[in-house]
Design a protein around this motif. Structure first.
Motif, PDB file in Angstrom:
ATOM      1  N   ALA A  65       0.805  -1.216   0.000  1.00  0.00           N
ATOM      2  CA  ALA A  65       0.000   0.000   0.000  1.00  0.00           C
ATOM      3  C   ALA A  65       0.839   1.267   0.000  1.00  0.00           C
ATOM      4  CB  ALA A  65      -0.922   0.005   1.225  1.00  0.00           C
ATOM      5  N   PHE A  66       2.156   1.154   0.157  1.00  0.00           N
ATOM      6  CA  PHE A  66       2.991   2.316   0.421  1.00  0.00           C
ATOM      7  C   PHE A  66       3.970   2.575  -0.716  1.00  0.00           C
ATOM      8  CE2 PHE A  66       1.650   0.345   4.327  1.00  0.00           C
ATOM      9  CZ  PHE A  66       1.199   1.408   5.098  1.00  0.00           C
ATOM     10  N   PHE A  67       4.086   3.839  -1.108  1.00  0.00           N
ATOM     11  CA  PHE A  67       4.961   4.222  -2.206  1.00  0.00           C
ATOM     12  C   PHE A  67       5.727   5.488  -1.834  1.00  0.00           C
ATOM     13  CE2 PHE A  67       1.218   2.097  -3.812  1.00  0.00           C
ATOM     14  CZ  PHE A  67       1.738   1.129  -4.654  1.00  0.00           C
ATOM     15  N   TYR A  68       6.974   5.582  -2.221  1.00  0.00           N
ATOM     16  CA  TYR A  68       7.725   6.814  -2.040  1.00  0.00           C
ATOM     17  C   TYR A  68       7.301   7.824  -3.103  1.00  0.00           C
ATOM     18  CZ  TYR A  68      10.856   4.265   1.089  1.00  0.00           C
ATOM     19  OH  TYR A  68      11.367   3.537   2.133  1.00  0.00           O
ATOM     20  N   SER A 108       8.195  11.815   0.524  1.00  0.00           N
ATOM     21  CA  SER A 108       7.196  11.415   1.510  1.00  0.00           C
ATOM     22  C   SER A 108       6.744   9.996   1.182  1.00  0.00           C
ATOM     23  CB  SER A 108       6.005  12.378   1.473  1.00  0.00           C
ATOM     24  OG  SER A 108       5.360  12.298   0.207  1.00  0.00           O
ATOM     25  N   VAL A 109       5.811   9.478   1.957  1.00  0.00           N
ATOM     26  CA  VAL A 109       5.177   8.202   1.663  1.00  0.00           C
ATOM     27  C   VAL A 109       3.733   8.469   1.247  1.00  0.00           C
ATOM     28  CG1 VAL A 109       4.194   6.148   2.767  1.00  0.00           C
ATOM     29  CG2 VAL A 109       6.618   6.650   2.998  1.00  0.00           C
ATOM     30  N   ARG A 110       3.328   7.843   0.145  1.00  0.00           N
ATOM     31  CA  ARG A 110       1.966   8.003  -0.373  1.00  0.00           C
ATOM     32  C   ARG A 110       1.212   6.687  -0.246  1.00  0.00           C
ATOM     33  NH1 ARG A 110       2.933   8.233  -5.479  1.00  0.00           N
ATOM     34  NH2 ARG A 110       1.814   6.358  -6.148  1.00  0.00           N
ATOM     35  N   LEU A 111      -0.026   6.768   0.192  1.00  0.00           N
ATOM     36  CA  LEU A 111      -0.933   5.626   0.231  1.00  0.00           C
ATOM     37  C   LEU A 111      -2.030   5.879  -0.786  1.00  0.00           C
ATOM     38  CD1 LEU A 111       0.435   5.758   3.147  1.00  0.00           C
ATOM     39  CD2 LEU A 111      -1.548   4.467   3.931  1.00  0.00           C
ATOM     40  N   ASP A 112      -2.197   4.969  -1.729  1.00  0.00           N
ATOM     41  CA  ASP A 112      -3.253   5.083  -2.728  1.00  0.00           C
ATOM     42  C   ASP A 112      -4.456   4.236  -2.316  1.00  0.00           C
ATOM     43  OD1 ASP A 112      -1.723   6.762  -4.328  1.00  0.00           O
ATOM     44  OD2 ASP A 112      -0.854   5.087  -5.451  1.00  0.00           O
ATOM     45  N   TYR A 113      -5.652   4.791  -2.510  1.00  0.00           N
ATOM     46  CA  TYR A 113      -6.899   4.131  -2.156  1.00  0.00           C
ATOM     47  C   TYR A 113      -7.754   3.991  -3.414  1.00  0.00           C
ATOM     48  CZ  TYR A 113      -5.716   5.319   2.707  1.00  0.00           C
ATOM     49  OH  TYR A 113      -5.093   5.443   3.925  1.00  0.00           O
ATOM     50  N   PRO A 114      -7.649   2.895  -4.136  1.00  0.00           N
ATOM     51  CA  PRO A 114      -8.506   2.687  -5.311  1.00  0.00           C
ATOM     52  C   PRO A 114      -9.928   2.338  -4.879  1.00  0.00           C
ATOM     53  CG  PRO A 114      -7.148   0.760  -4.926  1.00  0.00           C
ATOM     54  CD  PRO A 114      -6.697   1.800  -3.928  1.00  0.00           C
ATOM     55  N   SER A 115     -10.783   2.114  -5.851  1.00  0.00           N
ATOM     56  CA  SER A 115     -12.188   1.841  -5.535  1.00  0.00           C
ATOM     57  C   SER A 115     -12.364   0.595  -4.679  1.00  0.00           C
ATOM     58  CB  SER A 115     -13.002   1.702  -6.827  1.00  0.00           C
ATOM     59  OG  SER A 115     -12.480   0.659  -7.641  1.00  0.00           O
ATOM     60  N   CYS A 172      -9.094  -2.578   1.586  1.00  0.00           N
ATOM     61  CA  CYS A 172      -7.836  -3.000   0.967  1.00  0.00           C
ATOM     62  C   CYS A 172      -6.714  -3.284   1.951  1.00  0.00           C
ATOM     63  CB  CYS A 172      -7.369  -1.957  -0.042  1.00  0.00           C
ATOM     64  SG  CYS A 172      -7.321  -0.286   0.562  1.00  0.00           S
ATOM     65  N   GLY A 173      -6.726  -2.714   3.124  1.00  0.00           N
ATOM     66  CA  GLY A 173      -5.713  -3.051   4.115  1.00  0.00           C
ATOM     67  C   GLY A 173      -4.308  -2.662   3.702  1.00  0.00           C
ATOM     68  N   GLY A 174      -3.336  -3.237   4.393  1.00  0.00           N
ATOM     69  CA  GLY A 174      -1.930  -2.928   4.192  1.00  0.00           C
ATOM     70  C   GLY A 174      -1.405  -2.086   5.336  1.00  0.00           C
ATOM     71  N   PHE A 175      -0.299  -2.544   5.958  1.00  0.00           N
ATOM     72  CA  PHE A 175       0.238  -1.805   7.095  1.00  0.00           C
ATOM     73  C   PHE A 175       1.746  -1.980   7.168  1.00  0.00           C
ATOM     74  CE2 PHE A 175      -0.688  -6.025   8.742  1.00  0.00           C
ATOM     75  CZ  PHE A 175       0.460  -6.326   9.479  1.00  0.00           C
ATOM     76  N   THR A 176       2.386  -1.112   7.948  1.00  0.00           N
ATOM     77  CA  THR A 176       3.815  -1.223   8.211  1.00  0.00           C
ATOM     78  C   THR A 176       4.086  -0.758   9.636  1.00  0.00           C
ATOM     79  OG1 THR A 176       6.031  -0.620   7.421  1.00  0.00           O
ATOM     80  CG2 THR A 176       4.328   1.080   7.276  1.00  0.00           C
ATOM     81  N   GLY A 200     -11.380   4.176   1.743  1.00  0.00           N
ATOM     82  CA  GLY A 200     -11.327   5.528   1.225  1.00  0.00           C
ATOM     83  C   GLY A 200     -11.100   5.473  -0.274  1.00  0.00           C
ATOM     84  N   VAL A 201     -11.157   6.624  -0.932  1.00  0.00           N
ATOM     85  CA  VAL A 201     -10.866   6.715  -2.355  1.00  0.00           C
ATOM     86  C   VAL A 201     -10.030   7.963  -2.588  1.00  0.00           C
ATOM     87  CG1 VAL A 201     -11.818   6.966  -4.670  1.00  0.00           C
ATOM     88  CG2 VAL A 201     -12.986   5.496  -3.017  1.00  0.00           C
ATOM     89  N   GLY A 202      -8.852   7.802  -3.176  1.00  0.00           N
ATOM     90  CA  GLY A 202      -7.946   8.917  -3.405  1.00  0.00           C
ATOM     91  C   GLY A 202      -6.550   8.546  -2.937  1.00  0.00           C
ATOM     92  N   SER A 203      -5.812   9.532  -2.438  1.00  0.00           N
ATOM     93  CA  SER A 203      -4.459   9.293  -1.915  1.00  0.00           C
ATOM     94  C   SER A 203      -4.235  10.099  -0.652  1.00  0.00           C
ATOM     95  CB  SER A 203      -3.393   9.687  -2.955  1.00  0.00           C
ATOM     96  OG  SER A 203      -3.470   8.869  -4.101  1.00  0.00           O
ATOM     97  N   ILE A 204      -3.342   9.586   0.193  1.00  0.00           N
ATOM     98  CA  ILE A 204      -2.921  10.254   1.420  1.00  0.00           C
ATOM     99  C   ILE A 204      -1.402  10.255   1.447  1.00  0.00           C
ATOM    100  CG2 ILE A 204      -2.691   9.870   3.921  1.00  0.00           C
ATOM    101  CD1 ILE A 204      -5.626   9.179   4.027  1.00  0.00           C
ATOM    102  N   TRP A 205      -0.813  11.342   1.924  1.00  0.00           N
ATOM    103  CA  TRP A 205       0.636  11.439   2.085  1.00  0.00           C
ATOM    104  C   TRP A 205       0.984  11.610   3.555  1.00  0.00           C
ATOM    105  CZ3 TRP A 205      -2.054  13.370  -1.942  1.00  0.00           C
ATOM    106  CH2 TRP A 205      -1.591  13.092  -3.242  1.00  0.00           C
ATOM    107  N   TYR A 206       2.078  10.955   3.978  1.00  0.00           N
ATOM    108  CA  TYR A 206       2.639  11.128   5.317  1.00  0.00           C
ATOM    109  C   TYR A 206       4.095  11.559   5.185  1.00  0.00           C
ATOM    110  CZ  TYR A 206      -1.314   8.374   7.164  1.00  0.00           C
ATOM    111  OH  TYR A 206      -2.558   7.899   7.488  1.00  0.00           O
TER     112      TYR A 206
END
Length: 247
Positions: free
Chosen positions: A55-58, A69-76, A87-91, A231-237
């Motif tokens: 779930a995590f991308f630079y 940063s780290v981006r999490l994408d939330y598809p449909s 969709c889950g996914g954790f670190t 969710g739907v969209g993207s989040i950055w941390y």
């Protein structure tokens, strides 16, 4: 010879002032135990998390500080209301055991991010080395009314309390926020645990009656989990820090 007879008037004044200063300092609590366990820039080559993957991308294009940063994408598939199953996914990243946990992270949503309708968008979790864990989330549904509110916690505690507590703060899209949390474990069996939350330095929640631990449970916080769900969209941390003192 007595000390006061061996000092000049000026020296005596300085000596008395030093005694007063020492007395005042003795009343100030020693804060040497206060520690920031680590600060993680969440970027390639500079992260203590097992990233990227799943779930995590630079992302070097959108960042608050450093090189990325780290981006999490939330598809449909991440939104049950649109037919997805989540969709889950954790670190995870661990830190020394502590009864008082502070966290600071910078957070941003994409334009039009849709917070979950049926469940909450889980952001991160505080784990102890026992049964207690505590979610931090965002949501619009499940009684969260009036925008994308930061949910102060879903208390999953072994004595049976599961309570959603909502902050007074509403997020906007495409905006960086500084999120801070504090969780202080209770005396086992006594409902005196504390939880605080800040957004950009503004206190948005302060509770002091939380029964995190049941009687006989002496577990301590040891792990911070970043999580993707609903969710739907993207989040950055970006720039995540953890310690036993405010960061």
């Amino acid at each position: 010879m007595r000390l006061h007879r061996s000092l000049s008037a000026g020296n005596k004044r300085a000596f008395l002032l030093s005694l007063v200063a020492a007395a005042v300092l003795s009343l100030i609590p020693i804060s040497s135990h206060a520690t920031i366990f680590w600060t993680d820039e969440l970027e390639a080559g500079n992260s203590g998390y097992g990233l990227p993957g799943g779930a995590f991308f630079y992302d070097t294009g959108i960042k608050f500080s450093g090189n990325g940063s780290v981006r999490l994408d939330y598809p449909s598939a991440c939104e049950p209301a649109t037919g997805g199953s989540g969709c889950g996914g954790f670190t995870d990243r661990v830190f020394p055991p502590t009864s008082t946990l502070y966290r600071r992270i910078y957070f941003r949503m994409s334009s039009g991010f849709a917070s979950s309708i049926n469940t909450f968008t889980k952001m991160f979790r505080s784990d102890t080395n026992g049964l207690t864990s505590n979610w931090w989330m965002m949501g619009q549904g499940n009684g969260v009314v009036g925008g994308k509110r930061w949910v102060v916690g879903d208390q999953n505690v072994p004595i049976g309390e599961t309570v959603v507590r909502v902050t007074s703060f509403i997020f906007s899209d495409a905006t960086w926020y500084c999120l801070e949390t504090m969780e202080q474990l209770n005396t086992p069996g006594v409902a005196n645990g504390r939880q605080q939350a800040w957004v950009d330095g503004r206190l948005v929640m302060d509770l002091n009656n939380i029964p995190y631990r049941a009687a006989g449970d002496n577990s301590l916080y040891v792990n911070n989990r970043m999580y993707r769900q609903d969710g739907v969209g993207s989040i950055w941390y970006d720039s995540l820090a953890v310690g036993d003192t405010r960061i």
